[in-house]
Design a protein around this motif. Structure first.
Motif, PDB file in Angstrom:
ATOM      1  N   ARG A 201      46.912  47.851  51.457  1.00  0.00           N
ATOM      2  CA  ARG A 201      45.595  47.176  50.506  1.00  0.00           C
ATOM      3  C   ARG A 201      45.488  47.820  49.453  1.00  0.00           C
ATOM      4  O   ARG A 201      45.346  47.120  48.790  1.00  0.00           O
TER       5      ARG A 201
ATOM      6  N   VAL B 129      31.983  29.423  49.855  1.00  0.00           N
ATOM      7  CA  VAL B 129      31.972  30.825  50.732  1.00  0.00           C
ATOM      8  C   VAL B 129      30.851  30.364  51.543  1.00  0.00           C
ATOM      9  O   VAL B 129      30.707  30.849  53.303  1.00  0.00           O
TER      10      VAL B 129
ATOM     11  N   GLY C 150      29.945  44.709  47.360  1.00  0.00           N
ATOM     12  CA  GLY C 150      31.078  45.069  48.007  1.00  0.00           C
ATOM     13  C   GLY C 150      30.244  45.962  49.663  1.00  0.00           C
ATOM     14  O   GLY C 150      30.970  44.842  50.660  1.00  0.00           O
TER      15      GLY C 150
ATOM     16  N   THR D  78      29.420  40.243  53.926  1.00  0.00           N
ATOM     17  CA  THR D  78      30.531  40.346  53.983  1.00  0.00           C
ATOM     18  C   THR D  78      31.159  39.279  53.514  1.00  0.00           C
ATOM     19  O   THR D  78      30.431  38.718  52.518  1.00  0.00           O
ATOM     20  N   GLY D  79      32.150  39.720  53.494  1.00  0.00           N
ATOM     21  CA  GLY D  79      33.709  39.055  52.400  1.00  0.00           C
ATOM     22  C   GLY D  79      33.398  38.663  50.940  1.00  0.00           C
ATOM     23  O   GLY D  79      32.625  39.424  50.062  1.00  0.00           O
ATOM     24  N   LEU D  80      32.939  37.453  51.086  1.00  0.00           N
ATOM     25  CA  LEU D  80      32.920  36.785  49.553  1.00  0.00           C
ATOM     26  C   LEU D  80      31.400  37.010  49.212  1.00  0.00           C
ATOM     27  O   LEU D  80      31.394  36.237  48.090  1.00  0.00           O
ATOM     28  N   GLU D  81      30.380  37.013  50.253  1.00  0.00           N
ATOM     29  CA  GLU D  81      29.374  36.328  49.520  1.00  0.00           C
ATOM     30  C   GLU D  81      28.437  36.562  48.573  1.00  0.00           C
ATOM     31  O   GLU D  81      28.009  36.469  48.394  1.00  0.00           O
TER      32      GLU D  81
ATOM     33  N   SER E 224      29.790  35.664  45.527  1.00  0.00           N
ATOM     34  CA  SER E 224      29.203  34.494  45.234  1.00  0.00           C
ATOM     35  C   SER E 224      27.158  34.278  44.828  1.00  0.00           C
ATOM     36  O   SER E 224      27.028  33.542  44.282  1.00  0.00           O
TER      37      SER E 224
ATOM     38  N   ALA F 162      36.487  37.349  41.805  1.00  0.00           N
ATOM     39  CA  ALA F 162      36.928  37.804  43.323  1.00  0.00           C
ATOM     40  C   ALA F 162      38.450  38.689  43.255  1.00  0.00           C
ATOM     41  O   ALA F 162      38.142  39.452  44.683  1.00  0.00           O
TER      42      ALA F 162
ATOM     43  N   ALA G 139      37.701  42.158  45.590  1.00  0.00           N
ATOM     44  CA  ALA G 139      38.704  42.303  47.123  1.00  0.00           C
ATOM     45  C   ALA G 139      39.049  43.452  46.636  1.00  0.00           C
ATOM     46  O   ALA G 139      39.064  44.944  47.430  1.00  0.00           O
TER      47      ALA G 139
ATOM     48  N   ARG H 182      36.491  47.354  47.622  1.00  0.00           N
ATOM     49  CA  ARG H 182      36.847  47.364  48.451  1.00  0.00           C
ATOM     50  C   ARG H 182      37.625  48.230  49.209  1.00  0.00           C
ATOM     51  O   ARG H 182      37.787  48.742  50.102  1.00  0.00           O
ATOM     52  N   TRP H 183      39.278  48.229  48.731  1.00  0.00           N
ATOM     53  CA  TRP H 183      40.175  48.499  48.815  1.00  0.00           C
ATOM     54  C   TRP H 183      40.589  50.027  48.291  1.00  0.00           C
ATOM     55  O   TRP H 183      41.936  50.636  48.205  1.00  0.00           O
TER      56      TRP H 183
END
Length: 299
Positions: free
Chosen positions: A24, A74, A185, A189-192, A195, A238, A242, A245-246
């Motif tokens: 990741r 999304v 982040g 959850t996710g890309l919410e 968005s 985007a 991501a 997060r990693w």
């Protein structure tokens, strides 16, 4: 185990569980590089549209397109969010709007490489604050020297005061964006989160860009603005959302130290903005200061 056991993971990975943390981290590095290229070449390709719609009008249109596309993809459950979600999204969206409005207004007045170098003082400040270390106060001074070198083309000072002030405003927005993106982040959850934040950013930018955009808008310009929205801001946001997060914020700052050199390259390739030897030195100083500022924690 909350940290990957590898050296790369210990240095770069954000707290996470699982055996694939190292993979990741590498993927996050790729995301950051793609994000930087997308931002800088998207900014360079924006010049023709900005000449017709103005920087604020162009930025507002792109934020609207990006927010709409991501919301349709999304489908964030807006009615299910609590106060902490909306606070995080509102803060991040405001930072996004400030960063993009100021940056694109700045590159209309000063060269892209200079604008990016000034803009990068924001992430550098964030990185040095979190990294600490004995070089903490030296790095911003070196970066400032690099900005001065970029401002001199060998015969005269380039740009104007308003362009520099706008770039500084973008720096404040970018520094805030990095901190707030990490927080958002963790809330969504996710890309919410991205968005909802983009919807807020488009709303915040409306008073600045709506009139400019509507007065000069044609179907061709609308199409161009929509395509540019994929390069800036949708794809970079985007990818960075991501990546953060990693990986650690300090590691993110190390990678983003390459942004001034990528911006100078995009300005040369797309806009023909050549750099003098002193300006090349300025880019090198900013990149070096940025990398050193974020690595000082590891020293």
């Amino acid at each position: 185990m909350t940290e990957t056991e590898t050296t790369a993971g210990e240095t770069w990975a954000a707290p996470a569980k699982g055996a694939d943390d190292r993979g990741r981290v590498y993927l996050a590095i790729v995301f950051c590089l793609l994000s930087m290229a997308s931002v800088q070449f998207g900014a360079a390709f924006s010049k023709p549209v900005m000449q017709e719609l103005g920087p604020f009008g162009t930025t507002w249109l792109r934020l609207c397109f990006a927010a709409l596309v991501l919301a349709l993809f999304v489908r964030p459950p807006l009615l299910s969010y609590g106060k902490r979600h909306w606070f995080a999204a509102a803060a991040l969206g405001t930072a996004m709007a400030m960063m993009t409005l100021c940056f694109f207004a700045a590159i209309e007045r000063i060269p892209l490489g200079l604008a990016v170098a000034i803009d990068f003082l924001g992430p550098l400040t964030v990185a040095t604050i979190f990294a600490g270390g004995r070089w903490r106060l030296v790095c911003p001074a070196v970066a400032a020297a690099g900005v001065l070198c970029l401002s001199w083309d060998g015969g005269a000072w380039v740009g104007d005061r308003l362009g520099v002030l706008l770039a500084l405003g973008a720096a404040v927005g970018w520094g805030s964006y990095i901190v707030l993106m990490k927080h958002a982040g963790q809330q969504f959850t996710g890309l919410e989160g991205l968005s909802v934040s983009l919807l807020v950013a488009a709303l915040v930018a409306t008073p600045f860009g709506f009139r400019q955009a509507v007065l000069g808008l044609t179907p061709e310009l609308a199409l161009m603005a929509g395509l540019l929205a994929l390069l800036v801001p949708l794809l970079p946001y985007a990818l960075e959302f991501a990546a953060l997060r990693w990986m650690k914020a300090s590691a993110f700052g190390i990678l983003m130290s390459l942004e001034p050199s990528i911006g100078a390259g995009a300005g040369f390739i797309v806009l023909g903005q050549e750099l003098t030897p002193s300006q090349m030195l300025g880019v090198a100083l900013v990149v070096t200061a940025s990398a050193a500022g974020t690595m000082s924690r590891q020293a």
